[in-house]
Design a protein around this motif. Structure first.
Motif, PDB file in Angstrom:
ATOM      1  N   SER A 108      -2.478   7.197   1.164  1.00  0.00           N
ATOM      2  CA  SER A 108      -3.033   6.663  -0.541  1.00  0.00           C
ATOM      3  C   SER A 108      -4.392   8.129  -0.700  1.00  0.00           C
ATOM      4  O   SER A 108      -4.454   7.290  -2.067  1.00  0.00           O
ATOM      5  CB  SER A 108      -4.273   5.657   0.407  1.00  0.00           C
ATOM      6  OG  SER A 108      -5.231   6.415   1.567  1.00  0.00           O
ATOM      7  N   LEU A 138       0.874  -1.077   0.212  1.00  0.00           N
ATOM      8  CA  LEU A 138       0.112   0.264  -0.052  1.00  0.00           C
ATOM      9  C   LEU A 138       0.889   1.252  -0.104  1.00  0.00           C
ATOM     10  O   LEU A 138       1.887   1.080   0.243  1.00  0.00           O
ATOM     11  CB  LEU A 138      -1.258   0.155   1.426  1.00  0.00           C
ATOM     12  CG  LEU A 138      -1.773  -0.582   1.319  1.00  0.00           C
ATOM     13  CD1 LEU A 138      -2.582  -0.947   2.438  1.00  0.00           C
ATOM     14  CD2 LEU A 138      -3.283  -0.736   0.047  1.00  0.00           C
ATOM     15  N   PRO A 173      -5.791  -4.286  -3.201  1.00  0.00           N
ATOM     16  CA  PRO A 173      -5.237  -4.762  -2.718  1.00  0.00           C
ATOM     17  C   PRO A 173      -4.441  -6.087  -2.954  1.00  0.00           C
ATOM     18  O   PRO A 173      -3.276  -6.441  -2.953  1.00  0.00           O
ATOM     19  CB  PRO A 173      -5.328  -4.215  -0.472  1.00  0.00           C
ATOM     20  CG  PRO A 173      -6.383  -3.801  -0.670  1.00  0.00           C
ATOM     21  CD  PRO A 173      -6.354  -3.023  -2.224  1.00  0.00           C
ATOM     22  N   TYR A 195       1.978  -2.446  -7.576  1.00  0.00           N
ATOM     23  CA  TYR A 195       0.717  -1.842  -6.847  1.00  0.00           C
ATOM     24  C   TYR A 195       0.002  -2.136  -8.201  1.00  0.00           C
ATOM     25  O   TYR A 195      -0.353  -1.151  -9.200  1.00  0.00           O
ATOM     26  CB  TYR A 195       1.389  -0.445  -6.726  1.00  0.00           C
ATOM     27  CG  TYR A 195       2.320  -0.397  -5.552  1.00  0.00           C
ATOM     28  CD1 TYR A 195       2.089  -0.049  -4.751  1.00  0.00           C
ATOM     29  CD2 TYR A 195       3.492   0.126  -5.311  1.00  0.00           C
ATOM     30  CE1 TYR A 195       2.609   0.166  -3.148  1.00  0.00           C
ATOM     31  CE2 TYR A 195       4.865  -0.237  -4.857  1.00  0.00           C
ATOM     32  CZ  TYR A 195       4.013  -0.219  -3.584  1.00  0.00           C
ATOM     33  OH  TYR A 195       4.500  -0.063  -2.234  1.00  0.00           O
TER      34      TYR A 195
END
Length: 266
Positions: free
Chosen positions: A90, A86, A98, A131
């Motif tokens: 954010s 993460l 996730p 990611y």
């Protein structure tokens, strides 16, 4: 007759000589006792320059011998970390999904048992950061000004992500319970970037799947460093990594830190 008498006389004359020769053993001129290999060894030197080493070995009952094995203070293992990545905060980047933003590390772990309740864990390994963007139509592009996020319009996106790989060195002092079923460790790590890229998977109007790659580093930092926490319960070992430096190079991307958490397999 005379001949027989001469032979007998010669034998009787030589008899005292043999008796004297047998009694003339060399004299001990030096004697010393040593301790070696748990035994007493006696050294003697004689007048004729001869030398001897003598010892008495006690008889042992080998059937009753007890072998005591001393456990080693050092242990090693191959460890795999599998977790989720993460960004923090954010709200400075596009939303990350996730499930699919995997953190994988393969490493060699050396463990020094300083005492029964205190261990020093040191490891060296390679990790991969992925990611996966929540918006599958969002494409990460490297520009001279920095990383840019653009909407993909030439098809229907099915997967969009950026990734980076690092070589890492980790050091974690760890407290261990008496039965070694519970452990708690806090430490630090540092890493050097090995590679990085961007990837988009999409379907065209006919439903055919295609992939596009940015085969260059997406401005991920060339190095990373941070803190690591570990907790072990039985055979389950959990970890959390928190980078103290930004994930992206300064002025080339959002100011965010990487967070990874998951489980270690030994």
């Amino acid at each position: 007759m005379k001949r027989s008498t001469l032979i007998i006389l010669a034998f009787l004359c030589s008899f005292p000589y043999f008796g004297f020769a047998q009694d003339s053993s060399p004299e001990v001129i030096k004697s010393k006792t040593y301790r070696f290999l748990g035994e007493s060894w006696q050294y003697q030197k004689f007048s004729d320059r001869s030398k001897t080493f003598e010892t008495e070995i006690e008889s042992q009952n080998w059937n009753d011998t007890t072998i005591i094995r001393k456990s080693s203070k050092y242990d090693d293992n191959i460890v795999t970390d599998l977790g989720i990545n993460l960004w923090n905060p954010s709200d400075q980047t596009p939303a990350v999904k996730p499930w699919g933003s995997w953190n994988v590390e393969l490493k060699y772990l050396g463990q020094y048992k300083a005492s029964k309740n205190f261990h020093l864990n040191t490891s060296i390994g390679v990790s991969w950061f992925n990611y996966k963007l929540e918006d599958r139509d969002l494409l990460a592009i490297r520009t001279p000004e920095g990383i840019a996020w653009e909407e993909f319009t030439d098809g229907i996106g099915t997967k969009s992500k950026i990734s980076a790989s690092y070589a890492n060195l980790t050091f974690v002092p760890t407290l261990v319970s008496n039965n070694e079923k519970l452990s708690l460790g806090f430490g630090a790590y540092a890493g050097l970037r090995l590679g990085g890229r961007g990837k988009l998977v999409y379907d065209d109007a006919d439903g055919k799947s295609f992939k596009e790659f940015e085969k260059v580093n997406m401005y991920a930092q060339n190095y990373r460093y941070g803190l690591r926490a570990e907790i072990g319960v039985g055979d389950v070992n959990l970890y959390v990594n928190y980078d103290l430096n930004n994930f992206f190079i300064e002025d080339k991307g959002p100011e965010v830190q990487a967070i990874s958490f998951g489980i270690s397999f030994r």
